[in-house]
Design a protein around this motif. Structure first.
Motif, PDB file in Angstrom:
ATOM      1  N   LEU A  18       0.857  -1.142  -0.130  1.00 36.23           N
ATOM      2  CA  LEU A  18       0.006  -0.096   0.168  1.00 36.23           C
ATOM      3  C   LEU A  18       0.669   1.204  -0.121  1.00 36.23           C
ATOM      4  CD1 LEU A  18      -2.612   1.653   0.349  1.00 36.23           C
ATOM      5  CD2 LEU A  18      -2.382   1.422   2.825  1.00 36.23           C
ATOM      6  N   CYS A  19       1.935   1.135   0.757  1.00 39.74           N
ATOM      7  CA  CYS A  19       2.930   2.469   0.772  1.00 39.74           C
ATOM      8  C   CYS A  19       3.431   2.698  -0.611  1.00 39.74           C
ATOM      9  CB  CYS A  19       3.745   2.235   2.078  1.00 39.74           C
ATOM     10  SG  CYS A  19       4.936   3.544   2.216  1.00 39.74           S
ATOM     11  N   LYS A  20       3.912   1.748  -1.043  1.00 42.67           N
ATOM     12  CA  LYS A  20       4.715   1.705  -2.339  1.00 42.67           C
ATOM     13  C   LYS A  20       3.651   2.074  -3.316  1.00 42.67           C
ATOM     14  CE  LYS A  20       7.178  -1.765  -3.022  1.00 42.67           C
ATOM     15  NZ  LYS A  20       7.526  -3.354  -3.629  1.00 42.67           N
ATOM     16  N   ALA A  21       2.225   1.712  -3.511  1.00 46.07           N
ATOM     17  CA  ALA A  21       1.222   2.107  -4.388  1.00 46.07           C
ATOM     18  C   ALA A  21       1.035   3.658  -4.181  1.00 46.07           C
ATOM     19  CB  ALA A  21      -0.057   1.316  -4.092  1.00 46.07           C
ATOM     20  N   VAL A  22       0.848   4.111  -2.997  1.00 40.63           N
ATOM     21  CA  VAL A  22       0.397   5.375  -2.532  1.00 40.63           C
ATOM     22  C   VAL A  22       1.808   6.321  -3.252  1.00 40.63           C
ATOM     23  CG1 VAL A  22       0.198   7.413  -0.932  1.00 40.63           C
ATOM     24  CG2 VAL A  22      -1.091   5.088  -0.722  1.00 40.63           C
ATOM     25  N   ALA A  23       2.856   5.863  -2.853  1.00 39.11           N
ATOM     26  CA  ALA A  23       3.930   6.392  -3.425  1.00 39.11           C
ATOM     27  C   ALA A  23       3.987   6.756  -4.818  1.00 39.11           C
ATOM     28  CB  ALA A  23       5.337   5.826  -3.074  1.00 39.11           C
ATOM     29  N   ALA A  24       3.615   5.399  -5.553  1.00 38.38           N
ATOM     30  CA  ALA A  24       3.406   5.892  -6.983  1.00 38.38           C
ATOM     31  C   ALA A  24       2.471   6.878  -7.630  1.00 38.38           C
ATOM     32  CB  ALA A  24       3.244   4.377  -7.676  1.00 38.38           C
ATOM     33  N   ALA A  25       1.330   6.922  -6.843  1.00 39.56           N
ATOM     34  CA  ALA A  25       0.283   7.648  -6.886  1.00 39.56           C
ATOM     35  C   ALA A  25       0.747   9.132  -6.874  1.00 39.56           C
ATOM     36  CB  ALA A  25      -0.897   7.519  -6.307  1.00 39.56           C
ATOM     37  N   LEU A  26       1.503   9.527  -5.689  1.00 35.60           N
ATOM     38  CA  LEU A  26       2.027  10.820  -5.585  1.00 35.60           C
ATOM     39  C   LEU A  26       2.981  11.129  -6.443  1.00 35.60           C
ATOM     40  CD1 LEU A  26       2.649  10.379  -1.889  1.00 35.60           C
ATOM     41  CD2 LEU A  26       0.674  11.669  -2.886  1.00 35.60           C
ATOM     42  N   PHE A  27       3.581  10.212  -7.139  1.00 33.05           N
ATOM     43  CA  PHE A  27       4.543  10.610  -8.151  1.00 33.05           C
ATOM     44  C   PHE A  27       3.953  11.161  -9.591  1.00 33.05           C
ATOM     45  CE2 PHE A  27       8.208   8.199  -6.052  1.00 33.05           C
ATOM     46  CZ  PHE A  27       9.143   9.365  -6.051  1.00 33.05           C
TER      47      PHE A  27
ATOM     48  N   PRO B 179       3.031   3.357 -16.709  1.00 29.54           N
ATOM     49  CA  PRO B 179       3.901   2.457 -15.987  1.00 29.54           C
ATOM     50  C   PRO B 179       4.954   3.456 -15.220  1.00 29.54           C
ATOM     51  CG  PRO B 179       4.602   2.901 -18.499  1.00 29.54           C
ATOM     52  CD  PRO B 179       3.180   3.789 -18.086  1.00 29.54           C
ATOM     53  N   ILE B 180       5.086   2.695 -13.909  1.00 28.13           N
ATOM     54  CA  ILE B 180       6.291   3.594 -13.333  1.00 28.13           C
ATOM     55  C   ILE B 180       7.208   2.583 -12.414  1.00 28.13           C
ATOM     56  CG2 ILE B 180       4.724   3.574 -11.324  1.00 28.13           C
ATOM     57  CD1 ILE B 180       5.938   6.360 -10.808  1.00 28.13           C
ATOM     58  N   THR B 181       8.484   3.035 -12.539  1.00 30.18           N
ATOM     59  CA  THR B 181       9.292   2.057 -11.642  1.00 30.18           C
ATOM     60  C   THR B 181       9.826   2.689 -10.519  1.00 30.18           C
ATOM     61  OG1 THR B 181      10.086   0.815 -13.852  1.00 30.18           O
ATOM     62  CG2 THR B 181      11.468   0.692 -11.840  1.00 30.18           C
TER      63      THR B 181
ATOM     64  N   ARG C 138       7.927  15.497  -1.520  1.00 26.58           N
ATOM     65  CA  ARG C 138       8.212  15.226  -2.830  1.00 26.58           C
ATOM     66  C   ARG C 138       8.963  16.211  -3.440  1.00 26.58           C
ATOM     67  NH1 ARG C 138       4.767  14.858  -8.135  1.00 26.58           N
ATOM     68  NH2 ARG C 138       6.455  14.543  -9.571  1.00 26.58           N
ATOM     69  N   ASN C 139      10.209  15.914  -4.168  1.00 27.99           N
ATOM     70  CA  ASN C 139      11.032  16.930  -4.773  1.00 27.99           C
ATOM     71  C   ASN C 139      11.375  16.080  -6.173  1.00 27.99           C
ATOM     72  OD1 ASN C 139      12.494  19.023  -5.730  1.00 27.99           O
ATOM     73  ND2 ASN C 139      14.323  18.351  -4.526  1.00 27.99           N
ATOM     74  N   ASN C 140      10.722  16.532  -7.211  1.00 26.93           N
ATOM     75  CA  ASN C 140      10.952  15.771  -8.626  1.00 26.93           C
ATOM     76  C   ASN C 140      10.591  14.575  -8.338  1.00 26.93           C
ATOM     77  OD1 ASN C 140      11.094  18.436  -9.722  1.00 26.93           O
ATOM     78  ND2 ASN C 140      13.344  18.327  -9.060  1.00 26.93           N
ATOM     79  N   ASP C 141      11.691  13.615  -8.517  1.00 26.95           N
ATOM     80  CA  ASP C 141      11.867  12.260  -8.417  1.00 26.95           C
ATOM     81  C   ASP C 141      12.200  11.575  -7.399  1.00 26.95           C
ATOM     82  OD1 ASP C 141      10.817  12.025 -10.926  1.00 26.95           O
ATOM     83  OD2 ASP C 141      12.883  11.740 -12.267  1.00 26.95           O
ATOM     84  N   MET C 142      12.354  12.371  -6.313  1.00 26.20           N
ATOM     85  CA  MET C 142      12.544  11.903  -4.713  1.00 26.20           C
ATOM     86  C   MET C 142      11.332  11.974  -4.033  1.00 26.20           C
ATOM     87  SD  MET C 142      16.048  12.576  -2.305  1.00 26.20           S
ATOM     88  CE  MET C 142      15.426  14.551  -2.333  1.00 26.20           C
ATOM     89  N   LEU C 143      10.932  11.248  -3.300  1.00 28.42           N
ATOM     90  CA  LEU C 143       9.816  11.105  -2.302  1.00 28.42           C
ATOM     91  C   LEU C 143      10.101  10.512  -0.956  1.00 28.42           C
ATOM     92  CD1 LEU C 143       6.143  11.050  -3.072  1.00 28.42           C
ATOM     93  CD2 LEU C 143       7.028   9.385  -1.149  1.00 28.42           C
ATOM     94  N   PHE C 144       9.871  11.194   0.318  1.00 23.32           N
ATOM     95  CA  PHE C 144      10.086  10.712   1.151  1.00 23.32           C
ATOM     96  C   PHE C 144       8.464  10.303   1.801  1.00 23.32           C
ATOM     97  CE2 PHE C 144      14.057  12.554   1.054  1.00 23.32           C
ATOM     98  CZ  PHE C 144      14.834  11.740   1.378  1.00 23.32           C
ATOM     99  N   ILE C 145       8.242   9.390   2.664  1.00 22.12           N
ATOM    100  CA  ILE C 145       6.993   8.986   3.025  1.00 22.12           C
ATOM    101  C   ILE C 145       6.774   8.239   4.379  1.00 22.12           C
ATOM    102  CG2 ILE C 145       6.628   6.848   1.906  1.00 22.12           C
ATOM    103  CD1 ILE C 145       3.672   7.745   1.118  1.00 22.12           C
ATOM    104  N   ASP C 146       5.951   8.713   5.233  1.00 26.16           N
ATOM    105  CA  ASP C 146       5.853   8.104   6.726  1.00 26.16           C
ATOM    106  C   ASP C 146       4.486   7.366   6.467  1.00 26.16           C
ATOM    107  OD1 ASP C 146       5.387   7.208   9.196  1.00 26.16           O
ATOM    108  OD2 ASP C 146       6.441   8.999  10.114  1.00 26.16           O
TER     109      ASP C 146
END
Length: 662
Positions: free
Chosen positions: A463-472, A493-495, A552-560
């Motif tokens: 779920l955390c990974k999926a939300v990160a993808a959505a935020l990107f 598609p996103i990696t 988030r800053n461009n292609d970098m994202l920190f998430i808790d």
């Protein structure tokens, strides 16, 4: 004798400097901050009335530079210096130099600092004063032969301890006689390197004791009192993690006995000011002198919350020549207080220290029952030059359970993105059965918290990974789900990369509904993005709405996500090369620091797992090991060389066909 003080220089940094400034201003004093080049924009610099640059980032050139600090005090016409804790706070020469320069040192006399700074000499003094001490050897004959003989007489297990310093350096637990010679040599070497003093003492080891300390205060008129106790048993690597007052283990009878022993210890060295006498207490409530810290303690806030006193205010009053504000009979303890130390470290990786930048910081809302001592600011750099403690979160309650509950919530509400911390580890400890049932000893973490359920997972949930993808794939402007009016179905598609592991995902979006699939792992999830702002989002999944904090800053994202802190990188458009081909044989610096040992020469053959170099960062040594068997090519040339995070220290050219290990 009264002393006039108008302006105080705080010879420290971080949260303790901010905390001292707060009380000093409240009492009408002007303040001067000192700072290193790394701390130019630090919070304590902004809070003080004046500030003076000491020198480069390394502590030896700045916060340990006695001459520069005294020059700063004289240049700003500061009447007094408060040393805080750490750095020069227990340096007798510094206290003496302050006095000789006409500056009031806010602390005890140099003679008391020197005596209590030596475990060997202080133990001798305590024995003479009738303070209970652990059986051991603290003689001046420091030959290996004598230490080996005395150790045999004491019996095993025993502790080998550096006489100087603290923080667990030069300390070894020895279980059997055949280990003794090696451990004595190792402790002596570490003590010499850390403190410039290789004197050792030997003590009978107490297995699984309580670590309980007594806060004392003394004035210049012969009055000495104690302000109750603090239980500091929860530790890792001899560093305290959670402290509380009063101790749930201590009854009134034991409190009085320990308090009186602490007062006797202070009187034995003609003490004046704030001090803490530390004891080890066994299961039968027998207590033994451990050491005396001649300064304010990190954990002093829990004493303040249960007594209603401001200990820094007391320090300033005593330094100004005033008598103690209260007698022993007037001291009262109400309720329970617990403090948790927020460290830049990752419990998921053996509490490895962390460096980086703070991109988002939101402490919990302070109320009468919750307090946060910190020096954090957005864009603060967490460097390897200083201690990894970032903040202290403290809560008060009518009882222990109430305090633990409030502190758990306060820690959970604390948001820090950009650097891994022990935040979730702390919250899980406070909610654990072991803590709530008071199964607390110095071995608590090994016994009750060394599990994945409390340490946490290094890998994020799907779920955390999926939300990160959505935020990107979402735009970064503030929006609400109902404003996303596009009814068409979009697929991307996103990696993502997290912990050097890649995940190729397919994400489908229709308005605020996201569907994410990882075909490789055969995982799929669907969720609603209910709200989103620059640092947080609410998602609705499987009938539950939950909140996540991100930056988030461009292609970098920190998430808790409420379970852990993770860094994701969008590597969709990066060239897909095998990540081992370039870095597999490189030995890299684990963080910013300095090389303190090179154990291999250029061109020599090493085995997989062999230590090639040792670096020092955040007051700890970190071995850098070969990842494969091969030939060494060094990229650093000398001991003491400063290195950056992930800088290549050496390259190992494999001598066999199998791939280097991860």
């Amino acid at each position: 004798m009264k002393t006039t003080i108008h302006k105080i220089l705080i010879a420290n940094r971080g949260e303790i400097a901010c905390r001292i400034i707060r009380t000093a201003h409240a009492q009408g004093y002007y303040t001067v901050a000192v700072y290193s080049e790394a701390d130019r924009d630090a919070r304590h610099v902004e809070l003080a009335d004046e500030a003076v640059l000491l020198g480069p980032a390394d502590a030896a050139s700045s916060y340990l530079n006695q001459q520069r600090i005294i020059e700063a005090a004289l240049a700003t016409q500061a009447d007094a210096i408060h040393p805080g804790y750490g750095f020069l706070s227990e340096n007798a020469d510094f206290a003496r130099n302050c006095t000789q320069s006409g500056i009031t040192f806010i602390g005890p006399r140099p003679e008391a600092i020197a005596l209590m700074g030596s475990k060997r000499l202080s133990k001798i003094a305590m024995l003479e004063a009738g303070v209970p001490c652990i059986a051991g050897y603290q003689g001046d004959d420091q030959s290996d032969a004598t230490l080996l003989q005395k150790a045999t007489e004491i019996g095993f297990p025993l502790m080998v301890k550096a006489s100087a310093g603290g923080g667990g350096k030069g300390m070894r637990l020895v279980w059997e006689e055949n280990e003794l010679d090696t451990q004595i040599r190792a402790a002596r070497s570490e003590a010499q390197k850390a403190f410039g003093n290789d004197e050792l003492i030997l003590e009978q080891a107490l297995i699984k004791p309580r670590h309980i300390e007594i806060q004392i205060f003394a004035d210049a008129y012969g009055n000495t009192i104690y302000l109750g106790e603090r239980d500091c048993s929860i530790q890792r690597r001899h560093q305290k993690v959670i402290e509380e007052a009063p101790s749930p283990f201590v009854d009134e009878t034991l409190r009085q006995k320990m308090g009186e022993a602490a007062v006797n210890a202070a009187k034995a060295c003609q003490y004046c000011g704030a001090g803490t006498v530390e004891f080890l207490v066994d299961t039968h409530k027998r207590f033994y002198f451990l050491e005396m810290n001649t300064r304010l303690q990190v954990e002093h806030p829990v004493t303040e919350l249960v007594t209603g006193l401001d200990l820094v205010d007391w320090q300033l009053r005593i330094a100004a020549g005033e008598p103690l504000p209260l007698t022993q009979q007037e001291v009262t303890i109400k309720g329970h207080a617990i403090e948790a130390r927020l460290y830049a470290e990752d419990p998921r990786q053996q509490f490895f220290p962390q460096t980086g930048h703070v991109w988002h910081w939101q402490p919990p809302r302070e109320a009468n029952d919750v307090r946060v001592d910190h020096a954090m600011q957005v864009h603060s750099a967490i460097s390897a030059h200083y201690d990894p403690m970032l903040a202290k979160v403290i809560a008060w309650g009518d009882n222990r359970a109430s305090a633990a509950r409030k502190l758990t919530r306060a820690i959970t509400d604390t948001q820090l993105l950009g650097v891994n911390t022990n935040k979730h580890f702390l919250a899980r400890i406070l909610m654990s059965t072991g803590f709530l049932n008071d199964a607390v000893t110095t071995h608590f973490i090994e016994q009750h918290a060394n599990t994945s359920a409390i340490l946490g997972s290094a890998d994020p949930s799907f779920l955390c990974k999926a939300v990160a993808a959505a935020l990107f794939i979402c735009s970064s402007h503030i929006s609400r789900a109902e404003h996303w009016q596009a009814a068409i179905v979009q697929q991307f598609p996103i990696t993502l990369s997290c912990n050097e592991k890649r995940s190729a995902l397919m994400i489908t979006q229709q308005q605020n509904v996201f569907s994410v699939t990882d075909a490789t792992c055969q995982q799929h999830i669907e969720f609603y993005m209910v709200t989103r702002n620059p640092n947080g989002c609410d998602v609705h999944v499987n009938g539950v709405r939950q909140r996540m904090c991100f930056w988030r800053n461009n292609d970098m994202l920190f998430i808790d996500d409420g379970q852990g802190h993770y860094q994701f990188n969008n590597v969709t458009h990066h060239q897909n090369v095998h990540h081992n081909t370039v870095q597999a044989t490189d030995i890299r610096a684990v963080m910013d620091g300095a090389i303190v040992a090179l154990l291999c020469n250029e061109g020599c053959l090493v085995e997989s797992g062999q230590t090639v170099a040792i670096m020092e960062a955040m007051k700890m040594e970190h071995p850098l090991k070969a990842q494969c068997t091969g030939t060494v090519s060094l990229h650093v040339s000398q001991i003491g060389e400063q290195v950056k995070t992930k800088q290549v220290i050496a390259t190992i050219t494999p001598t066999r066909e199998d791939e280097p290990r991860e």
